[in-house]
Write a protein that holds these residues in place. Structure first.
Motif, mmCIF file in Angstrom:
data_model
loop_
_atom_site.group_PDB
_atom_site.id
_atom_site.type_symbol
_atom_site.label_atom_id
_atom_site.label_comp_id
_atom_site.label_asym_id
_atom_site.label_seq_id
_atom_site.Cartn_x
_atom_site.Cartn_y
_atom_site.Cartn_z
ATOM 1 N N GLU A 45 0.829 -1.196 0.000
ATOM 2 C CA GLU A 45 0.000 0.000 0.000
ATOM 3 C C GLU A 45 0.870 1.255 0.000
ATOM 4 O OE1 GLU A 45 -3.195 -0.553 -0.166
ATOM 5 O OE2 GLU A 45 -3.105 -2.708 0.236
ATOM 6 N N PHE A 46 0.245 2.424 -0.230
ATOM 7 C CA PHE A 46 0.956 3.684 -0.091
ATOM 8 C C PHE A 46 1.500 3.799 1.330
ATOM 9 C CE2 PHE A 46 -2.015 5.029 -3.586
ATOM 10 C CZ PHE A 46 -1.033 5.247 -4.538
ATOM 11 N N TRP A 48 1.676 5.965 3.657
ATOM 12 C CA TRP A 48 0.969 6.669 4.733
ATOM 13 C C TRP A 48 -0.288 5.938 5.207
ATOM 14 C CZ3 TRP A 48 1.513 8.511 -0.272
ATOM 15 C CH2 TRP A 48 0.377 8.444 -1.083
ATOM 16 N N THR A 49 -0.676 4.858 4.541
ATOM 17 C CA THR A 49 -1.941 4.203 4.845
ATOM 18 C C THR A 49 -1.864 3.369 6.121
ATOM 19 O OG1 THR A 49 -1.389 2.278 3.497
ATOM 20 C CG2 THR A 49 -2.532 4.117 2.399
ATOM 21 N N ASP A 50 -3.024 2.983 6.616
ATOM 22 C CA ASP A 50 -3.077 2.186 7.841
ATOM 23 C C ASP A 50 -2.426 0.816 7.681
ATOM 24 O OD1 ASP A 50 -4.090 1.972 10.658
ATOM 25 O OD2 ASP A 50 -5.164 0.266 9.780
ATOM 26 N N TRP A 93 0.882 13.240 12.252
ATOM 27 C CA TRP A 93 -0.060 12.434 11.477
ATOM 28 C C TRP A 93 -0.778 11.401 12.342
ATOM 29 C CZ3 TRP A 93 -1.333 12.799 6.274
ATOM 30 C CH2 TRP A 93 -2.036 11.734 5.718
ATOM 31 N N ASP A 94 -0.069 10.845 13.317
ATOM 32 C CA ASP A 94 -0.587 9.745 14.131
ATOM 33 C C ASP A 94 -0.037 9.931 15.541
ATOM 34 O OD1 ASP A 94 -0.585 7.048 15.438
ATOM 35 O OD2 ASP A 94 -1.321 6.350 13.494
ATOM 36 N N ASP A 142 0.000 -0.227 -5.265
ATOM 37 C CA ASP A 142 0.172 1.182 -4.893
ATOM 38 C C ASP A 142 1.626 1.466 -4.496
ATOM 39 O OD1 ASP A 142 -2.485 1.705 -5.381
ATOM 40 O OD2 ASP A 142 -3.095 1.551 -3.280
#
Length: 261
Positions: A45-46, A48-50, A93-94, A142
């Motif tokens: 995945e990208f 920054w994704t979960d 961000w988190d 991605d």
């Protein structure tokens, strides 16, 4: 002190055996205690994704809390370096990111794809590289799209720290750069990590710069943070490390990392 092994592109469920191998992990940890974790996330995945940075943040947080880690060495490979850089570059961000950053001593980035690779463009475009690189990249995910050179230039300029002209990363991010691929059937060194991988990377190297590990140009690997060393500067026998060999116990790499941490 603790150590986290963070894999590269792919959906890992048993990175200890399938990505790093137990031999590499055990050798790096020899004499360095028993506090380590091997991350398993969906780095298809990208960043920054979960499933990517979120998963990494969760597993690192659990490890830090469960083991009382105050000095964390992160050892990462290839695209894993981008996911780690995302966390270090975007602390707001988190809510888990600041504690991870504060506990991190250093990131040892093995052949990081900091500036992407033209082979990712080739896979997305679906040309001859798609079949050759399926074993290392996957198909049009991605994460592969993200590692196209123009995409990484955008992320480096706007979201990620540590590249030229951008603010520095908050903690040490030092790269080991692989500079060549050797695949002679008469050279025993070509068999370290699996001869078939060397043959594949020797093929893709023809479309890269003269200095490359068969997947990434040296300029990409050296593109963020600082260069710790180019392979031949410190490896046993001055041997180069292909992209596959830079996550294996080849040519004393495991011992160099062990002694550093």
């Amino acid at each position: 002190m603790g150590v986290a092994f963070v894999h590269g592109t792919g959906n890992q469920t048993d990175a200890y055996n399938d990505y790093w191998t137990g031999d590499f992990v055990r050798s790096v940890m020899s004499g360095n205690g028993s506090r380590y974790t091997v991350v398993n996330c969906k780095f298809e995945e990208f960043m920054w994704t979960d499933p990517a940075a979120g998963c990494l943040a969760g597993q690192l947080t659990n490890f830090i809390n469960a083991q009382g880690i105050t000095s964390l060495n992160i050892i990462t490979h290839s695209n894993g370096g981008n996911v780690v850089r995302w966390i270090m570059s975007n602390p707001t961000w988190d809510s888990r990111y600041p504690n991870i950053i504060s506990k991190t001593r250093q990131v040892i980035a093995l052949a990081p794809s900091s500036k992407g690779t033209p082979l990712a463009d080739a896979v997305i475009d679906g040309n001859v590289f798609e079949n050759v690189l399926g074993w290392i990249l996957g198909y049009q995910s991605d994460a592969v799209q993200m590692q196209r050179e123009a995409d990484m230039a955008y992320y480096n300029a706007n979201w990620l720290l540590g590249t030229s002209g951008r603010p520095s990363l908050p903690k040490t991010f030092k790269s080991v750069v692989g500079s060549d691929v050797e695949s002679s059937p008469f050279d025993g060194d070509s068999y370290c990590g699996g001869y078939q991988y060397q043959v594949g990377l020797e093929t893709t190297q023809n479309w890269l710069d003269g200095c490359s590990d068969g997947f990434l140009n040296c300029s990409s690997q050296a593109g963020a943070g600082s260069v710790w060393f180019y392979d031949t500067w410190r490896t046993s026998g001055d041997e180069p490390l292909s992209h596959h060999q830079s996550r294996r116990d080849c040519f004393n790499l495991d011992v160099i990392i062990r002694n550093d941490i």
